[in-house]
Write a protein that holds these residues in place. Structure first.
Motif, PDB file in Angstrom:
ATOM      1  N   VAL A  85      41.486  37.127  45.573  1.00  0.00           N
ATOM      2  CA  VAL A  85      41.005  37.772  44.350  1.00  0.00           C
ATOM      3  C   VAL A  85      40.478  39.174  44.659  1.00  0.00           C
ATOM      4  N   LEU A  86      39.676  39.300  45.718  1.00  0.00           N
ATOM      5  CA  LEU A  86      39.128  40.610  46.062  1.00  0.00           C
ATOM      6  C   LEU A  86      40.232  41.565  46.530  1.00  0.00           C
ATOM      7  N   LYS A  87      41.216  41.044  47.235  1.00  0.00           N
ATOM      8  CA  LYS A  87      42.317  41.892  47.699  1.00  0.00           C
ATOM      9  C   LYS A  87      43.134  42.419  46.523  1.00  0.00           C
ATOM     10  N   SER A  88      43.325  41.587  45.510  1.00  0.00           N
ATOM     11  CA  SER A  88      44.113  42.005  44.347  1.00  0.00           C
ATOM     12  C   SER A  88      43.358  42.997  43.460  1.00  0.00           C
ATOM     13  N   GLY A  89      42.006  42.979  43.554  1.00  0.00           N
ATOM     14  CA  GLY A  89      41.213  43.860  42.701  1.00  0.00           C
ATOM     15  C   GLY A  89      41.139  43.424  41.268  1.00  0.00           C
ATOM     16  N   TRP A  90      41.473  42.156  41.014  1.00  0.00           N
ATOM     17  CA  TRP A  90      41.488  41.634  39.642  1.00  0.00           C
ATOM     18  C   TRP A  90      40.141  41.771  38.982  1.00  0.00           C
ATOM     19  N   ARG A  91      40.100  42.454  37.882  1.00  0.00           N
ATOM     20  CA  ARG A  91      38.915  42.657  37.031  1.00  0.00           C
ATOM     21  C   ARG A  91      37.791  43.438  37.702  1.00  0.00           C
ATOM     22  N   ILE A  92      38.019  44.011  38.863  1.00  0.00           N
ATOM     23  CA  ILE A  92      36.997  44.859  39.462  1.00  0.00           C
ATOM     24  C   ILE A  92      37.524  46.259  39.745  1.00  0.00           C
ATOM     25  N   LYS A  93      38.849  46.409  39.804  1.00  0.00           N
ATOM     26  CA  LYS A  93      39.420  47.738  40.037  1.00  0.00           C
ATOM     27  C   LYS A  93      40.061  48.310  38.793  1.00  0.00           C
ATOM     28  N   SER A  94      40.082  47.544  37.722  1.00  0.00           N
ATOM     29  CA  SER A  94      40.712  48.033  36.491  1.00  0.00           C
ATOM     30  C   SER A  94      39.662  48.406  35.468  1.00  0.00           C
ATOM     31  N   ILE A  96      31.520  30.483  44.805  1.00  0.00           N
ATOM     32  CA  ILE A  96      31.700  30.219  43.379  1.00  0.00           C
ATOM     33  C   ILE A  96      31.066  31.338  42.560  1.00  0.00           C
ATOM     34  N   GLY A  97      29.921  31.828  43.005  1.00  0.00           N
ATOM     35  CA  GLY A  97      29.277  32.943  42.327  1.00  0.00           C
ATOM     36  C   GLY A  97      30.113  34.206  42.363  1.00  0.00           C
ATOM     37  N   VAL A  98      30.752  34.480  43.505  1.00  0.00           N
ATOM     38  CA  VAL A  98      31.636  35.649  43.603  1.00  0.00           C
ATOM     39  C   VAL A  98      32.778  35.542  42.600  1.00  0.00           C
ATOM     40  N   LEU A  99      33.419  34.378  42.555  1.00  0.00           N
ATOM     41  CA  LEU A  99      34.526  34.181  41.620  1.00  0.00           C
ATOM     42  C   LEU A  99      34.057  34.279  40.169  1.00  0.00           C
ATOM     43  N   SER A 100      32.867  33.740  39.889  1.00  0.00           N
ATOM     44  CA  SER A 100      32.324  33.821  38.523  1.00  0.00           C
ATOM     45  C   SER A 100      32.050  35.265  38.140  1.00  0.00           C
ATOM     46  N   GLY A 101      31.443  36.028  39.070  1.00  0.00           N
ATOM     47  CA  GLY A 101      31.137  37.424  38.780  1.00  0.00           C
ATOM     48  C   GLY A 101      32.382  38.264  38.570  1.00  0.00           C
ATOM     49  N   VAL A 102      33.424  38.000  39.346  1.00  0.00           N
ATOM     50  CA  VAL A 102      34.680  38.738  39.183  1.00  0.00           C
ATOM     51  C   VAL A 102      35.345  38.376  37.860  1.00  0.00           C
ATOM     52  N   TRP A 103      35.341  37.083  37.533  1.00  0.00           N
ATOM     53  CA  TRP A 103      36.012  36.628  36.307  1.00  0.00           C
ATOM     54  C   TRP A 103      35.292  37.078  35.047  1.00  0.00           C
ATOM     55  N   ALA A 104      33.974  37.007  35.035  1.00  0.00           N
ATOM     56  CA  ALA A 104      33.221  37.277  33.806  1.00  0.00           C
ATOM     57  C   ALA A 104      33.278  38.751  33.441  1.00  0.00           C
ATOM     58  N   THR A 145      26.485  42.793  37.549  1.00  0.00           N
ATOM     59  CA  THR A 145      25.673  43.985  37.310  1.00  0.00           C
ATOM     60  C   THR A 145      26.407  45.239  37.761  1.00  0.00           C
ATOM     61  N   GLY A 146      27.074  45.138  38.920  1.00  0.00           N
ATOM     62  CA  GLY A 146      27.837  46.278  39.408  1.00  0.00           C
ATOM     63  C   GLY A 146      28.961  46.667  38.462  1.00  0.00           C
ATOM     64  N   LYS A 147      29.621  45.674  37.878  1.00  0.00           N
ATOM     65  CA  LYS A 147      30.700  45.957  36.937  1.00  0.00           C
ATOM     66  C   LYS A 147      30.159  46.586  35.652  1.00  0.00           C
ATOM     67  N   MET A 148      29.054  46.060  35.156  1.00  0.00           N
ATOM     68  CA  MET A 148      28.498  46.569  33.904  1.00  0.00           C
ATOM     69  C   MET A 148      27.961  47.993  34.048  1.00  0.00           C
ATOM     70  N   MET A 149      27.340  48.291  35.214  1.00  0.00           N
ATOM     71  CA  MET A 149      26.725  49.598  35.423  1.00  0.00           C
ATOM     72  C   MET A 149      27.685  50.596  36.072  1.00  0.00           C
ATOM     73  N   GLY A 150      28.845  50.125  36.518  1.00  0.00           N
ATOM     74  CA  GLY A 150      29.799  51.003  37.167  1.00  0.00           C
ATOM     75  C   GLY A 150      29.530  51.228  38.637  1.00  0.00           C
TER      76      GLY A 150
END
Length: 279
Positions: A270-279, A179-187, A107-112
């Motif tokens: 994953v969180l340190k790299s910012g993959w799919r959440i900082k781009s 697992i939910g954190v990884l799913s949310g970052v990946w999706a 939700t955070g990714k979709m809404m910014g």
């Protein structure tokens, strides 16, 4: 040459980095409270709905499935209910812990709004602990209320091995929260989250001995069940209430601890790299 007034003698100062010690406890607490308030505001959907669903599961299995197997009122039905109840409580932990962290990040990714979290003075460790803590809280809360409801309407749930109930219950909430954190970052859209839930979490949950003893399965499928990490969570949790298990409880303790450690390291990277959440 005239001197400049003291009021004009301005010197630039370099901003000092604020230090928090080992952890930014205030920031971590704020993120955790945010995650808890997030699911609490929609309590009928996040808390009451899974509890009612588990009660319906119990009702269907007791009144329909048990009867078709020739199990009527009495000892056989009572044994079936006692066996099934801890599995349904654990099912509440598994489903809700993963759903909380994955939907929050998605939700955070979709809404910014994920940017508002990333801009705070929180390290990737604190981000991980905040999201995992919120997810674990929801899973444990659903499990606790489900256990009370099942105790009222079906069978008392009284731990005989309290350490097993606490260890496997908390381990399951933390594991599925990660697992939910990884799913949310990946999706990248909610459809992808549904794929993870429908094709990974639910099959592993339902095929882990939640509704049956694995000893009734053919040897090949027993071996497959023993390769399912969720089996050890449910089996160990049930052991805490019944005092007996289908598998080796100590293997379950070691395996779940190892899996949680590996998952935590992956979440941090994953969180340190910012993959799919900082781009």
């Amino acid at each position: 040459m005239t001197e400049q007034p003291d009021s004009l003698n301005l010197s630039a100062t370099v901003p000092q980095r604020r230090t928090y010690g080992l952890l930014n406890w205030m920031g971590l607490r704020t993120l955790y409270v945010k995650e808890v308030k997030r699911f609490w505001k929609v309590m009928p959907q996040t808390i009451l709905a899974p509890i009612i669903s588990n009660l319906l599961f119990m009702t269907v299995f007791v009144l329909a499935f048990a009867q078709t197997r020739g199990i009527g009122e009495g000892t056989a039905t009572d044994s079936f209910v006692v066996f099934l109840a801890p599995g349904l409580v654990m099912l509440g932990i598994l489903n809700n812990a993963s759903a909380n962290s994955s939907s929050s990040i998605m939700t955070g990714k979709m809404m910014g709004s994920i940017n508002d979290v990333l801009m705070t003075p929180l390290s990737y460790i604190e981000l991980a602990l905040g999201y995992i803590g919120g997810a674990a809280t929801r899973g444990i809360l659903v499990a606790f209320v489900t256990a009370i409801a099942l105790s009222i309407f079906f069978t008392p749930l009284i731990p005989v091995k309290l350490w097993a109930v606490l260890y496997f219950g908390i381990s399951a909430a933390v594991m599925l929260g990660m697992i939910g954190v990884l799913s949310g970052v990946w999706a990248e859209k909610f459809d992808q989250l549904a794929v993870v839930n429908q094709f990974v979490i639910l099959p592993l949950s339902y095929l882990s001995g939640t509704f049956y003893k694995i000893e009734i399965l053919p040897p090949v499928f027993q071996t497959i069940s023993l390769c399912n990490p969720l089996f050890y969570l449910i089996d160990g949790f049930r052991y805490g209430f019944l005092g007996e298990a289908d598998g080796n409880v100590m293997i379950g303790v070691a395996l779940t601890a190892a899996i949680n450690l590996i998952l935590f390291v992956i979440v941090l990277r994953v969180l340190k790299s910012g993959w799919r959440i900082k781009s």
